[in-house]
Design a protein around this motif. Structure first.
Motif, PDB file in Angstrom:
ATOM      1  N   GLY A   1       0.777  -1.231   0.000  1.00  0.00           N
ATOM      2  CA  GLY A   1       0.000   0.000   0.000  1.00  0.00           C
ATOM      3  C   GLY A   1       0.806   1.278   0.000  1.00  0.00           C
ATOM      4  N   THR A   2       1.977   1.268  -0.588  1.00  0.00           N
ATOM      5  CA  THR A   2       2.787   2.481  -0.611  1.00  0.00           C
ATOM      6  C   THR A   2       2.681   3.186  -1.953  1.00  0.00           C
ATOM      7  N   ARG A   3       2.863   4.484  -1.904  1.00  0.00           N
ATOM      8  CA  ARG A   3       2.921   5.229  -3.159  1.00  0.00           C
ATOM      9  C   ARG A   3       4.248   4.936  -3.857  1.00  0.00           C
ATOM     10  N   LYS A   4       4.353   5.340  -5.083  1.00  0.00           N
ATOM     11  CA  LYS A   4       5.562   5.055  -5.854  1.00  0.00           C
ATOM     12  C   LYS A   4       6.795   5.595  -5.137  1.00  0.00           C
ATOM     13  N   SER A   5       7.807   4.754  -4.978  1.00  0.00           N
ATOM     14  CA  SER A   5       9.035   5.125  -4.270  1.00  0.00           C
ATOM     15  C   SER A   5      10.139   5.483  -5.262  1.00  0.00           C
ATOM     16  N   THR A   6      11.019   6.365  -4.830  1.00  0.00           N
ATOM     17  CA  THR A   6      12.197   6.696  -5.640  1.00  0.00           C
ATOM     18  C   THR A   6      13.384   5.814  -5.260  1.00  0.00           C
ATOM     19  N   GLY A   7      13.159   4.894  -4.319  1.00  0.00           N
ATOM     20  CA  GLY A   7      14.201   3.938  -3.957  1.00  0.00           C
ATOM     21  C   GLY A   7      15.173   4.406  -2.897  1.00  0.00           C
ATOM     22  N   ASP A   8      14.975   5.629  -2.367  1.00  0.00           N
ATOM     23  CA  ASP A   8      15.895   6.152  -1.363  1.00  0.00           C
ATOM     24  C   ASP A   8      15.374   5.975   0.058  1.00  0.00           C
ATOM     25  N   ASP A   9      14.267   5.259   0.207  1.00  0.00           N
ATOM     26  CA  ASP A   9      13.664   5.082   1.529  1.00  0.00           C
ATOM     27  C   ASP A   9      13.566   3.611   1.925  1.00  0.00           C
ATOM     28  N   VAL A  10      14.400   2.774   1.328  1.00  0.00           N
ATOM     29  CA  VAL A  10      14.411   1.347   1.658  1.00  0.00           C
ATOM     30  C   VAL A  10      14.839   1.175   3.115  1.00  0.00           C
ATOM     31  N   THR A  11      14.079   0.414   3.886  1.00  0.00           N
ATOM     32  CA  THR A  11      14.473   0.142   5.261  1.00  0.00           C
ATOM     33  C   THR A  11      15.453  -1.025   5.287  1.00  0.00           C
ATOM     34  N   PHE A  12      16.201  -1.135   6.369  1.00  0.00           N
ATOM     35  CA  PHE A  12      17.158  -2.224   6.502  1.00  0.00           C
ATOM     36  C   PHE A  12      16.444  -3.567   6.499  1.00  0.00           C
ATOM     37  N   SER A  13      15.278  -3.631   7.130  1.00  0.00           N
ATOM     38  CA  SER A  13      14.507  -4.878   7.140  1.00  0.00           C
ATOM     39  C   SER A  13      14.081  -5.281   5.734  1.00  0.00           C
ATOM     40  N   GLU A  14      13.670  -4.312   4.941  1.00  0.00           N
ATOM     41  CA  GLU A  14      13.290  -4.609   3.556  1.00  0.00           C
ATOM     42  C   GLU A  14      14.490  -5.101   2.755  1.00  0.00           C
ATOM     43  N   PHE A  15      15.637  -4.524   3.015  1.00  0.00           N
ATOM     44  CA  PHE A  15      16.863  -4.955   2.342  1.00  0.00           C
ATOM     45  C   PHE A  15      17.189  -6.404   2.694  1.00  0.00           C
ATOM     46  N   LEU A  16      17.049  -6.764   3.970  1.00  0.00           N
ATOM     47  CA  LEU A  16      17.329  -8.132   4.382  1.00  0.00           C
ATOM     48  C   LEU A  16      16.323  -9.110   3.780  1.00  0.00           C
ATOM     49  N   LEU A  17      15.066  -8.704   3.686  1.00  0.00           N
ATOM     50  CA  LEU A  17      14.069  -9.552   3.026  1.00  0.00           C
ATOM     51  C   LEU A  17      14.456  -9.806   1.578  1.00  0.00           C
ATOM     52  N   TYR A  18      14.933  -8.774   0.927  1.00  0.00           N
ATOM     53  CA  TYR A  18      15.377  -8.905  -0.466  1.00  0.00           C
ATOM     54  C   TYR A  18      16.528  -9.903  -0.568  1.00  0.00           C
ATOM     55  N   LEU A  19      17.487  -9.827   0.374  1.00  0.00           N
ATOM     56  CA  LEU A  19      18.619 -10.754   0.356  1.00  0.00           C
ATOM     57  C   LEU A  19      18.168 -12.194   0.570  1.00  0.00           C
ATOM     58  N   LEU A  20      17.172 -12.383   1.421  1.00  0.00           N
ATOM     59  CA  LEU A  20      16.647 -13.723   1.663  1.00  0.00           C
ATOM     60  C   LEU A  20      16.127 -14.368   0.379  1.00  0.00           C
ATOM     61  N   ASP A  21      15.533 -13.572  -0.468  1.00  0.00           N
ATOM     62  CA  ASP A  21      14.928 -14.099  -1.686  1.00  0.00           C
ATOM     63  C   ASP A  21      15.880 -14.122  -2.874  1.00  0.00           C
ATOM     64  N   GLU A  22      17.113 -13.658  -2.670  1.00  0.00           N
ATOM     65  CA  GLU A  22      18.095 -13.658  -3.752  1.00  0.00           C
ATOM     66  C   GLU A  22      18.969 -14.908  -3.674  1.00  0.00           C
ATOM     67  N   GLU A  23      19.283 -15.460  -4.830  1.00  0.00           N
ATOM     68  CA  GLU A  23      20.238 -16.566  -4.889  1.00  0.00           C
ATOM     69  C   GLU A  23      21.639 -16.009  -4.710  1.00  0.00           C
ATOM     70  N   ALA A  24      22.403 -16.579  -3.790  1.00  0.00           N
ATOM     71  CA  ALA A  24      23.714 -16.028  -3.437  1.00  0.00           C
ATOM     72  C   ALA A  24      24.610 -15.825  -4.660  1.00  0.00           C
ATOM     73  N   GLU A  25      24.607 -16.790  -5.573  1.00  0.00           N
ATOM     74  CA  GLU A  25      25.515 -16.713  -6.719  1.00  0.00           C
ATOM     75  C   GLU A  25      25.094 -15.662  -7.741  1.00  0.00           C
ATOM     76  N   ARG A  26      23.871 -15.132  -7.601  1.00  0.00           N
ATOM     77  CA  ARG A  26      23.401 -14.132  -8.548  1.00  0.00           C
ATOM     78  C   ARG A  26      23.298 -12.742  -7.924  1.00  0.00           C
ATOM     79  N   MET A  27      23.762 -12.608  -6.688  1.00  0.00           N
ATOM     80  CA  MET A  27      23.671 -11.325  -5.990  1.00  0.00           C
ATOM     81  C   MET A  27      24.605 -10.284  -6.593  1.00  0.00           C
ATOM     82  N   ASN A  28      24.277  -9.040  -6.351  1.00  0.00           N
ATOM     83  CA  ASN A  28      25.218  -7.957  -6.644  1.00  0.00           C
ATOM     84  C   ASN A  28      26.467  -8.162  -5.793  1.00  0.00           C
ATOM     85  N   GLU A  29      27.621  -7.832  -6.329  1.00  0.00           N
ATOM     86  CA  GLU A  29      28.882  -8.103  -5.637  1.00  0.00           C
ATOM     87  C   GLU A  29      29.003  -7.402  -4.287  1.00  0.00           C
TER      88      GLU A  29
END
Length: 369
Positions: free
Chosen positions: A242-270
């Motif tokens: 339910g959020t309005r469009k984000s410019t990507g500068d307000d990512v919370t640390f928890s959201e970042f960790l959730l993103y890492l959980l769903d990423e395959e380690a070998e395909r992550m950004n360095e």
């Protein structure tokens, strides 16, 4: 302006008026492209982490009476190093010698397992490509350096450029070009790669895994527009309801960790890929593992070891640089849902165990301090 650090997942919406977070169901990925297991069992990791801590406690208690064990196994031991200079510690710091010995023993134990790679040619094509594009070459001084983003790699790249004559000195105020005037092992032929891996001095620098992630989060989502647009916008879209469009500068640390959980380690950004996947310490037998916590001392030791000119010293930290302090890390850890951190740890468990970093303390008693 840094992204918002707090808002534990369980309380964010109701108590802070911020959008709630949802978890996207993505299957856990514990296998490589070939379908074979890439890491030993979690039980083994638990044993290694526990035994590393026990070794530290036991050896610190007896160091006054017993000479520390050798930093490396005898020449010819499969599990560790080349036949050259086997020193691994610069100053005679007993605690640090113990740490190096724990790292060496753990790597010997882990990398000696049958299902672990013993050379880069045993890696999958994708794994080999990743490590080779992260190993920088100095033919003049005969060393290989596997760079790890967020572990002072920009300064090491400056040093390589100075050693090669592309830069006048390490303190030149120029925006760092991470590609030009650098030689990557991945650009060489197989026989050239094998020769250098066998005969050159090899080193990496490591850092506490959670501290490295926090550093990447604060830098990329708090300061770098490119990352905000490329990753931040998608992260907010994926994990915030339910959020309005984000410019990507307000990512919370928890959201970042959730993103890492769903990423395959070998395909992550360095910048947040596990160090194990970046540098493959089982497939490449590094002669020295430097610590971010002793960056200048370890770096200058390496420069002396490779016989770099005496005027070249590791650069001082820039005045504008805002390091992740122990207090800052504790602040973020203690204000993030414990379950989220615990769920993420297996993805970085090799970095914790191989390099002897303690798992984060997120107990209620510790966080109340």
């Amino acid at each position: 302006m840094f992204p918002h650090p707090l808002a534990p997942l369980a309380v964010r919406g109701a108590e802070m008026g911020a959008p709630s977070v949802r978890r996207v169901a993505v299957p856990a990925r514990m296998r490589g492209g070939s379908g074979t297991m890439l890491v030993p069992s979690m039980l083994m990791f638990g044993v290694i982490v526990a035994s590393s801590g026990l070794l530290l406690m036991i050896e610190r208690g007896i160091l006054a009476e017993v000479k520390p064990p050798p930093l490396h196994p005898p020449h010819g031991d499969h599990a560790w190093r080349s036949s050259g200079d086997t020193r691994a510690v610069a100053p005679e710091d007993m605690d640090y010698q113990v740490l190096q010995d724990v790292r060496n023993r753990t790597i010997r134990s882990m990398c000696g397992q049958k299902n672990m790679p013993h050379s880069i040619w045993e890696l999958s094509g994708g794994q080999r490509k990743t490590v080779l594009k992260h190993i920088l070459v100095s033919d003049k001084y005969r060393f290989l350096y596997c760079y790890v983003p967020k572990v002072a790699c920009s300064n090491w790249k400056r040093i390589l450029k100075v050693l090669d004559g592309a830069l006048e000195n390490v303190n030149v105020k120029l925006k760092m070009d991470h590609k030009s005037d650098l030689v990557f092992l991945g650009d060489m032929k197989p026989d050239e790669i094998s020769y250098r891996l066998k005969h050159y001095y090899k080193f990496i620098f490591v850092r506490d895994p959670m501290e490295r992630l926090l550093s990447a989060y604060r830098n990329k989502f708090g300061e770098i527009k490119e990352y905000q647009l490329k990753y931040g916008v998608e992260i907010v879209k994926r994990y915030r309801k339910g959020t309005r469009k984000s410019t990507g500068d307000d990512v919370t640390f928890s959201e970042f960790l959730l993103y890492l959980l769903d990423e395959e380690a070998e395909r992550m950004n360095e910048h947040w890929m596990p160090i194990y996947n970046l540098c493959q310490p089982c497939a490449v037998r590094y002669d020295f593992i430097g610590s971010y916590e002793r960056l200048t001392v370890d770096a200058n030791y390496i420069l002396e070891h490779v016989q770099a000119p005496s005027f070249i010293r590791f650069p001082e930290r820039q005045s504008w640089y805002k390091p992740v302090t122990r207090e800052t890390l504790q602040y973020y850890m203690c204000n993030t849902q414990r379950g989220l951190i615990k769920e993420l740890l297996p993805k970085y468990i090799l970095d914790f165990s191989l390099f002897a970093y303690p798992l984060p303390n997120i107990t209620s008693e510790f966080c109340r301090q």
